[in-house]
Design a protein around this motif. Structure first.
Motif, short mmCIF file in Angstrom:
data_model
loop_
_atom_site.label_atom_id
_atom_site.label_comp_id
_atom_site.label_asym_id
_atom_site.label_seq_id
_atom_site.Cartn_x
_atom_site.Cartn_y
_atom_site.Cartn_z
N ILE A 136 -6.59 49.70 -3.70
CA ILE A 136 -5.67 48.57 -3.60
C ILE A 136 -4.37 48.94 -2.87
CG2 ILE A 136 -4.56 48.93 -5.83
CD1 ILE A 136 -4.63 45.87 -6.20
N ALA B 110 -7.34 44.58 -2.37
CA ALA B 110 -6.62 43.32 -2.58
C ALA B 110 -5.35 43.35 -1.73
CB ALA B 110 -6.24 43.16 -4.05
N SER C 232 -8.38 39.59 -5.27
CA SER C 232 -9.00 40.90 -5.04
C SER C 232 -10.45 40.71 -4.59
CB SER C 232 -8.95 41.75 -6.30
OG SER C 232 -9.66 41.13 -7.34
#
Length: 196
Positions: free
Chosen positions: A6, A36, A49
């Protein structure tokens, strides 16, 4: 393997991210990679996400499990925010963001090394969060990390203790803000917290 990537867009000082799935054919077929735009584009509240899974068996299992729960499903607004974030304009913005964050991280790490004798920090390759080890300072000054946290908050510097990240004597600082505010925060910590 589940690889949480992420933070992979936020790279500092020219560092590069190597996706886990790109390491080998074996890694490609064993890895569920999670991504995400939430950290990079501050879109966490929009729920956007996604995962990348090359192995059909793993993808089918993941899809089957995730279809049973409708908590935090992507909505139309979050879908368009994600698409917009990954357009060319978003790439330009990320480049500028990483340049700004690199400056903030460099300033903070240099300031700690030059002004706070008993604090330890390692310069991160990515993220806008700085993890500062205060153990030596706390022991030398007979203070707890709670004392440090309270002293920072009392002078308007919002930090978080690092206990939830296994740093019993650590503070965690968010440096995703203008450099002028980073400088102000470190000046306040210098004057009223660590060098009183």
């Amino acid at each position: 393997m589940v690889s949480d990537e992420i933070w992979s867009d936020i790279l500092l000082n020219g560092h590069k991210h190597i996706p886990t799935q790109s390491v080998s054919e074996d890694a490609l077929n064993r890895t569920v990679a999670l991504y995400a735009p939430s950290k990079t584009f501050n879109l966490a509240g929009l729920v956007g996400s996604y995962h990348i899974i090359y192995n059909k068996y793993l993808r089918d299992r993941c899809d089957a499990k995730s279809s049973k729960c409708h908590y935090n499903d992507m909505n139309v607004l979050s879908m368009h925010a994600l698409i917009g974030a990954y357009k060319p304009e978003g790439n330009q913005w990320v480049d500028e963001l990483c340049e700004t964050l690199s400056g903030n991280i460099n300033y903070a790490c240099d300031y700690i090394h030059n002004h706070f004798e008993d604090l330890r920090v390692s310069k991160p390759e990515g993220t806008y969060m700085l993890f500062v080890d205060c153990e030596e300072w706390c022991k030398t000054h007979h203070k707890t990390i709670e004392d440090v946290e309270k002293a920072c908050w009392n002078v308007g510097v919002a930090i978080q203790d690092g206990k939830m990240f296994h740093g019993d004597y650590a503070i965690r600082m968010n440096l995703a803000l203008p450099l002028s505010l980073v400088k102000e925060a470190f000046s306040r910590m210098d004057q009223w917290v660590f060098n009183r």
